[in-house]
Design an enzyme around this catalytic site. Structure first.
Site: not given
Ligand SMILES: NC(=O)c1ccc[n+]([C@@H]2O[C@H](COP(=O)([O-])OP(=O)(O)OC[C@H]3O[C@@H](n4cnc5c(N)ncnc54)[C@H](O)[C@@H]3O)[C@@H](O)[C@H]2O)c1
Ligand SMILES: O=C(O)C1=N[C@H](C(=O)O)CCC1
Length: 246
Positions: A9, A12, A38, A41, A85-86, A140-141, A144
């Site tokens: 949800t 990303t 989308e 489920r 996840t980061t 970033h947004h 973050k």
């Molecule tokens: N590697 C990449 O290319 C890349 C790109 C974008 C984002 N990211 C990373 O992805 C992560 C998520 O970013 P985002 O902006 O999509 O986050 P977001 O806050 O929009 O979404 C987080 C998701 O994780 C779920 N979640 C949160 N805590 C949870 C838990 N304890 N158990 C189960 N589900 C849980 C939420 O329900 C939600 O669906 C961040 O660490 C971000 O840095 C990495």
């Molecule tokens: O939106 C985010 O959060 C992103 N996280 C990744 C990072 O921590 O490098 C990748 C870029 C977007």
């Protein structure tokens, strides 16, 4: 491929659900609350173990504490694991490395193919300009959580592995702070809906070289993550990066 998207949800994760579904994969989602994304489920996180029975791969874009909780369950189920996840500490990385002893784990701070290209250009630039000052800025947004970004840390790791000695990371500057040759300034901006921008500055000898990547949608991350999941299903247990996929 049967794909489980954890964080389905999220900003990303929801893009990954759309991308994988669009490619014809069978997708189910997991998040903190059940939902539908989308037409896919989304189950609460406590349902993950039974969802793994038929999974060919798991893609995780959540939070470090969730990933640490999932890694053991996914390893026990023998399912390949893509982690986007980061913000992990050493313990989190150790948990994922332990999982990679029994399953294929692919972790990348950034699944944009352009960032993988940037990392190669950063290595070439630092090799050519070993004595230039280095500064990094990431944007970033406003939602973050972690700072600096995982991508920023990855870029700095490439700089450190290319130079003779690692640089000391100075996070911002204020007051009297003249620059040491041994430091790299790391600057973080959080604003609006910026999807992700990274700029590395190399400066010296009366010239500047700036290397920049800008993501203009989260679809770029989703496409890379699904490419990684498709590739990982054919690999032996072990530790992989997105560069292995390209
Ligand atoms: N590697 C990449 O290319 C890349 C790109 C974008 C984002 N990211 C990373 O992805 C992560 C998520 O970013 P985002 O902006 O999509 O986050 P977001 O806050 O929009 O979404 C987080 C998701 O994780 C779920 N979640 C949160 N805590 C949870 C838990 N304890 N158990 C189960 N589900 C849980 C939420 O329900 C939600 O669906 C961040 O660490 C971000 O840095 C990495
Ligand atoms: O939106 C985010 O959060 C992103 N996280 C990744 C990072 O921590 O490098 C990748 C870029 C977007």
């Amino acid at each position: 491929m049967n794909l489980v998207v954890v964080g389905a949800t999220g900003r990303t994760g929801s893009e990954i659900v759309a991308e994988a579904s669009g490619r014809g994969h069978d997708v189910v989602g997991v998040a903190t609350t059940s939902d539908t994304v989308e037409d896919v489920r989304v189950y609460p996180s406590e349902d993950l173990p039974e969802l793994l029975d038929d999974a060919d791969a798991v893609v995780d874009f959540t939070v470090p504490e969730a990933t640490r909780e999932y890694a053991g369950v996914i390893a026990e189920a023998g399912v390949p694991y893509v982690v986007g996840t980061t913000g992990f500490g050493e313990a989190g990385i150790e948990t994922l490395r332990a999982a990679s002893e029994s399953i294929a784990v692919l972790k990348a701070s950034n699944f944009a193919r352009g960032v993988q290209a940037l990392l190669r250009v950063v290595e070439a630039g630092v090799e050519a300009l070993p004595d230039y000052d280095v500064e990094l800025t990431e944007t970033h947004h406003s939602g973050k959580r972690d700072a600096p970004s995982g991508t920023a840390n990855t870029i700095l790791d490439v700089v450190d592995s290319t130079r003779e000695a690692a640089l000391e990371r100075t996070h911002g500057r204020e007051g009297e702070h003249s620059r040491e040759d041994s430091e790299v300034g790391v600057h973080v901006r959080r604003a609006g809906t910026v999807r992700g921008e990274h700029e590395l500055l190399l400066a010296g000898n009366d010239e500047l070289l700036t290397l920049t990547h800008r993501a203009e949608s989260r679809r770029v991350f989703a496409a890379g993550a699904v490419d990684a999941a498709e590739w990982l299903t054919g690999q032996e247990p072990g530790w992989y990066g997105f560069d292995d996929v390209l």
